[in-house]
Motif scaffolding. Sequence first.
Motif, PDB file in Angstrom:
ATOM      1  N   MET A 102      -4.734 -10.365 -11.418  1.00  0.00           N
ATOM      2  CA  MET A 102      -4.407 -11.397 -10.438  1.00  0.00           C
ATOM      3  C   MET A 102      -3.021 -11.192  -9.828  1.00  0.00           C
ATOM      4  SD  MET A 102      -5.799 -14.044  -9.025  1.00  0.00           S
ATOM      5  CE  MET A 102      -5.272 -15.392  -7.978  1.00  0.00           C
ATOM      6  N   PHE A 103      -2.000 -11.143 -10.662  1.00  0.00           N
ATOM      7  CA  PHE A 103      -0.640 -11.009 -10.155  1.00  0.00           C
ATOM      8  C   PHE A 103      -0.406  -9.630  -9.550  1.00  0.00           C
ATOM      9  CE2 PHE A 103       3.750  -9.573 -11.236  1.00  0.00           C
ATOM     10  CZ  PHE A 103       4.423 -10.284 -10.260  1.00  0.00           C
ATOM     11  N   GLN A 104      -0.713  -8.589 -10.303  1.00  0.00           N
ATOM     12  CA  GLN A 104      -0.422  -7.245  -9.831  1.00  0.00           C
ATOM     13  C   GLN A 104      -1.313  -6.847  -8.666  1.00  0.00           C
ATOM     14  OE1 GLN A 104      -1.012  -5.540 -13.654  1.00  0.00           O
ATOM     15  NE2 GLN A 104       1.094  -5.876 -14.324  1.00  0.00           N
ATOM     16  N   GLY A 105      -2.594  -7.259  -8.728  1.00  0.00           N
ATOM     17  CA  GLY A 105      -3.502  -6.928  -7.637  1.00  0.00           C
ATOM     18  C   GLY A 105      -3.131  -7.619  -6.347  1.00  0.00           C
ATOM     19  N   CYS A 106      -2.813  -8.919  -6.424  1.00  0.00           N
ATOM     20  CA  CYS A 106      -2.410  -9.639  -5.218  1.00  0.00           C
ATOM     21  C   CYS A 106      -1.081  -9.126  -4.684  1.00  0.00           C
ATOM     22  CB  CYS A 106      -2.345 -11.145  -5.495  1.00  0.00           C
ATOM     23  SG  CYS A 106      -3.969 -11.913  -5.741  1.00  0.00           S
ATOM     24  N   THR A 107      -0.200  -8.687  -5.592  1.00  0.00           N
ATOM     25  CA  THR A 107       1.069  -8.099  -5.151  1.00  0.00           C
ATOM     26  C   THR A 107       0.810  -6.831  -4.348  1.00  0.00           C
ATOM     27  OG1 THR A 107       2.325  -9.014  -7.003  1.00  0.00           O
ATOM     28  CG2 THR A 107       3.241  -7.074  -5.917  1.00  0.00           C
ATOM     29  N   ALA A 108      -0.004  -5.925  -4.881  1.00  0.00           N
ATOM     30  CA  ALA A 108      -0.322  -4.695  -4.156  1.00  0.00           C
ATOM     31  C   ALA A 108      -1.007  -5.010  -2.831  1.00  0.00           C
ATOM     32  CB  ALA A 108      -1.201  -3.791  -5.017  1.00  0.00           C
ATOM     33  N   HIS A 109      -1.875  -6.013  -2.832  1.00  0.00           N
ATOM     34  CA  HIS A 109      -2.615  -6.363  -1.616  1.00  0.00           C
ATOM     35  C   HIS A 109      -1.681  -6.801  -0.504  1.00  0.00           C
ATOM     36  CE1 HIS A 109      -5.190  -8.826   1.048  1.00  0.00           C
ATOM     37  NE2 HIS A 109      -6.141  -7.979   0.696  1.00  0.00           N
ATOM     38  N   TYR A 110      -0.768  -7.742  -0.806  1.00  0.00           N
ATOM     39  CA  TYR A 110       0.095  -8.225   0.277  1.00  0.00           C
ATOM     40  C   TYR A 110       1.119  -7.183   0.699  1.00  0.00           C
ATOM     41  CZ  TYR A 110       4.709  -9.389  -1.787  1.00  0.00           C
ATOM     42  OH  TYR A 110       5.979  -9.326  -2.339  1.00  0.00           O
ATOM     43  N   LEU A 111       1.606  -6.376  -0.262  1.00  0.00           N
ATOM     44  CA  LEU A 111       2.584  -5.353   0.110  1.00  0.00           C
ATOM     45  C   LEU A 111       1.984  -4.316   1.049  1.00  0.00           C
ATOM     46  CD1 LEU A 111       4.409  -4.676  -3.292  1.00  0.00           C
ATOM     47  CD2 LEU A 111       5.314  -5.891  -1.298  1.00  0.00           C
ATOM     48  N   VAL A 112       0.777  -3.882   0.766  1.00  0.00           N
ATOM     49  CA  VAL A 112       0.144  -2.840   1.581  1.00  0.00           C
ATOM     50  C   VAL A 112      -0.384  -3.401   2.901  1.00  0.00           C
ATOM     51  CG1 VAL A 112      -1.841  -1.276   1.706  1.00  0.00           C
ATOM     52  CG2 VAL A 112      -0.408  -1.322  -0.341  1.00  0.00           C
ATOM     53  N   HIS A 113      -1.086  -4.548   2.831  1.00  0.00           N
ATOM     54  CA  HIS A 113      -1.755  -5.066   4.021  1.00  0.00           C
ATOM     55  C   HIS A 113      -0.850  -5.904   4.923  1.00  0.00           C
ATOM     56  CE1 HIS A 113      -5.887  -3.836   3.019  1.00  0.00           C
ATOM     57  NE2 HIS A 113      -5.557  -4.069   1.757  1.00  0.00           N
ATOM     58  N   ASP A 114       0.013  -6.731   4.335  1.00  0.00           N
ATOM     59  CA  ASP A 114       0.799  -7.669   5.128  1.00  0.00           C
ATOM     60  C   ASP A 114       2.206  -7.179   5.443  1.00  0.00           C
ATOM     61  OD1 ASP A 114      -1.431  -9.043   3.993  1.00  0.00           O
ATOM     62  OD2 ASP A 114      -0.466 -10.961   4.408  1.00  0.00           O
ATOM     63  N   VAL A 115       2.840  -6.521   4.478  1.00  0.00           N
ATOM     64  CA  VAL A 115       4.221  -6.080   4.681  1.00  0.00           C
ATOM     65  C   VAL A 115       4.263  -4.684   5.312  1.00  0.00           C
ATOM     66  CG1 VAL A 115       6.439  -5.605   3.575  1.00  0.00           C
ATOM     67  CG2 VAL A 115       5.035  -7.516   2.773  1.00  0.00           C
ATOM     68  N   ALA A 116       3.649  -3.711   4.647  1.00  0.00           N
ATOM     69  CA  ALA A 116       3.689  -2.334   5.157  1.00  0.00           C
ATOM     70  C   ALA A 116       2.679  -2.090   6.270  1.00  0.00           C
ATOM     71  CB  ALA A 116       3.437  -1.353   4.015  1.00  0.00           C
ATOM     72  N   ARG A 117       1.551  -2.790   6.236  1.00  0.00           N
ATOM     73  CA  ARG A 117       0.480  -2.618   7.215  1.00  0.00           C
ATOM     74  C   ARG A 117       0.087  -1.145   7.342  1.00  0.00           C
ATOM     75  NH1 ARG A 117       2.304  -6.987  11.973  1.00  0.00           N
ATOM     76  NH2 ARG A 117       2.454  -8.764  10.541  1.00  0.00           N
ATOM     77  N   LEU A 118      -0.196  -0.549   6.197  1.00  0.00           N
ATOM     78  CA  LEU A 118      -0.563   0.869   6.189  1.00  0.00           C
ATOM     79  C   LEU A 118      -1.910   1.074   6.876  1.00  0.00           C
ATOM     80  CD1 LEU A 118       0.440   2.020   2.578  1.00  0.00           C
ATOM     81  CD2 LEU A 118       1.686   2.363   4.721  1.00  0.00           C
ATOM     82  N   ALA A 119      -2.050   2.253   7.471  1.00  0.00           N
ATOM     83  CA  ALA A 119      -3.270   2.612   8.198  1.00  0.00           C
ATOM     84  C   ALA A 119      -3.446   4.123   8.097  1.00  0.00           C
ATOM     85  CB  ALA A 119      -3.158   2.171   9.666  1.00  0.00           C
ATOM     86  N   PRO A 120      -4.619   4.634   8.476  1.00  0.00           N
ATOM     87  CA  PRO A 120      -4.827   6.085   8.438  1.00  0.00           C
ATOM     88  C   PRO A 120      -3.737   6.829   9.194  1.00  0.00           C
ATOM     89  CG  PRO A 120      -6.902   4.964   8.853  1.00  0.00           C
ATOM     90  CD  PRO A 120      -5.832   3.910   8.910  1.00  0.00           C
ATOM     91  N   GLY A 121      -3.245   7.888   8.581  1.00  0.00           N
ATOM     92  CA  GLY A 121      -2.183   8.683   9.194  1.00  0.00           C
ATOM     93  C   GLY A 121      -0.791   8.289   8.767  1.00  0.00           C
ATOM     94  N   HIS A 122      -0.636   7.124   8.136  1.00  0.00           N
ATOM     95  CA  HIS A 122       0.671   6.714   7.647  1.00  0.00           C
ATOM     96  C   HIS A 122       0.993   7.454   6.343  1.00  0.00           C
ATOM     97  CE1 HIS A 122       0.767   2.553   9.872  1.00  0.00           C
ATOM     98  NE2 HIS A 122       0.851   3.588  10.689  1.00  0.00           N
ATOM     99  N   SER A 123       2.265   7.420   5.982  1.00  0.00           N
ATOM    100  CA  SER A 123       2.704   8.010   4.720  1.00  0.00           C
ATOM    101  C   SER A 123       3.606   7.029   4.004  1.00  0.00           C
ATOM    102  CB  SER A 123       3.457   9.322   4.964  1.00  0.00           C
ATOM    103  OG  SER A 123       4.604   9.106   5.781  1.00  0.00           O
ATOM    104  N   CYS A 124       3.597   7.092   2.678  1.00  0.00           N
ATOM    105  CA  CYS A 124       4.435   6.178   1.902  1.00  0.00           C
ATOM    106  C   CYS A 124       4.889   6.856   0.624  1.00  0.00           C
ATOM    107  CB  CYS A 124       3.706   4.873   1.582  1.00  0.00           C
ATOM    108  SG  CYS A 124       2.291   5.046   0.479  1.00  0.00           S
ATOM    109  N   LEU A 125       5.968   6.322   0.074  1.00  0.00           N
ATOM    110  CA  LEU A 125       6.505   6.734  -1.221  1.00  0.00           C
ATOM    111  C   LEU A 125       6.428   5.536  -2.149  1.00  0.00           C
ATOM    112  CD1 LEU A 125       8.123   8.539  -3.215  1.00  0.00           C
ATOM    113  CD2 LEU A 125      10.221   7.761  -2.042  1.00  0.00           C
ATOM    114  N   VAL A 126       5.816   5.728  -3.316  1.00  0.00           N
ATOM    115  CA  VAL A 126       5.687   4.665  -4.314  1.00  0.00           C
ATOM    116  C   VAL A 126       6.524   5.036  -5.526  1.00  0.00           C
ATOM    117  CG1 VAL A 126       4.125   3.402  -5.824  1.00  0.00           C
ATOM    118  CG2 VAL A 126       3.353   4.107  -3.546  1.00  0.00           C
ATOM    119  N   HIS A 127       7.602   4.294  -5.770  1.00  0.00           N
ATOM    120  CA  HIS A 127       8.375   4.510  -6.984  1.00  0.00           C
ATOM    121  C   HIS A 127       7.649   3.896  -8.180  1.00  0.00           C
ATOM    122  CE1 HIS A 127      11.765   6.437  -5.236  1.00  0.00           C
ATOM    123  NE2 HIS A 127      12.137   5.403  -4.493  1.00  0.00           N
TER     124      HIS A 127
END
Length: 336
Positions: free
Chosen positions: A126-151
């Motif tokens: 719940m906590f970790q999944g929703c965290t990953a969801h909002y970070l990727v979809h709402d904050v970073a708005r990643l899409a095909p062709g984007h690149s990211c670094l995950v520490h």
Amino acid sequence: MRAITIDRYGGPEVAQLRSDVPVPAPAPGEVLVQVVCAGVNFMDVHTRQGKYRDSRTYPPRAPCTLGMEGAGVVLALGEGVTHLAVGDRVAWCIAWGSYAQYACVPAWQAARIPEAIGFDLAAAAMFQGCTAHYLVHDVARLAPGHSCLVHAGSGSIGQLLIQTAKRLGATVFATASTPHKRAVAAQRGADRTLAYEGFADAVRAATGGRGVDVVFDSLGKATLRESLRAARTRGLIVNYGNVSGSVSDLDPIELGEAGSLLLTRPRLADHMTDAATIQRRADAVFWAIAAGHLSVDLAEPCTLDDVQRVHARIEARAQVGKSVVWIDARDALARA
């Protein structure tokens, strides 16, 4: 009932198991839940240590019952609760009190769990999944062709960020401190894994000098300035944690010198502000797990008696890459 409480801040020893805590009664807008499983997170450790004592976002203050994430069965409804029913299977996060056999949870923060998802997965995701969801979809708005670094790519949230970003078609770099941890990040789908030493130069070299579109930095002090160097011009730095300590001397001009970067310090609470949003995020996480798109690595279950030991392991970074849940075995046997 049995519960883990603190009356002061400090090390694992201040988390005391009590067997004389009264079963709470739901206030208006709350539900009483029989807790089946509870997640154990860094936020629980930080609560115990007192890191949120002055927070305006997170409310817990000592004395309190620990545990900000759990899953269980609704036993009673407070006045005004109409969208949940007695017997519903629910999960929640950033609502404290789940290190107990029973907890009162604001009804708007409780998400229904589909039958395909067990209480253990729901509590851990719940906590970790929703965290990953909002970070990727709402904050970073990643899409095909984007690149990211995950520490901390082998950490619980790091693993979910990697999987979610890859599913959206992004190229993922991930850091971790040991070969074993880097292997975990690679197993989750990272295109390239890196040690922390020289990671910015390695990312630059791998991207032809450009840098990545987004950096997800949960460490803070140990990595943040190098994270600026790893990002492209006008890139985004998402500092969503400070496990290594807070950065207290960052001059905004450094963001300009690094390429007109954007820096944000988001918190899950500001992206989980109403019942519809919480259920939507939970549904997305639970669907991805059930469909096999998202893997959550559970540690061995423990009990309330083990909380001090588990907290000590988390602080020592020994609980790598696994979401910990505890199950009150006697309570489970009683239900069976």
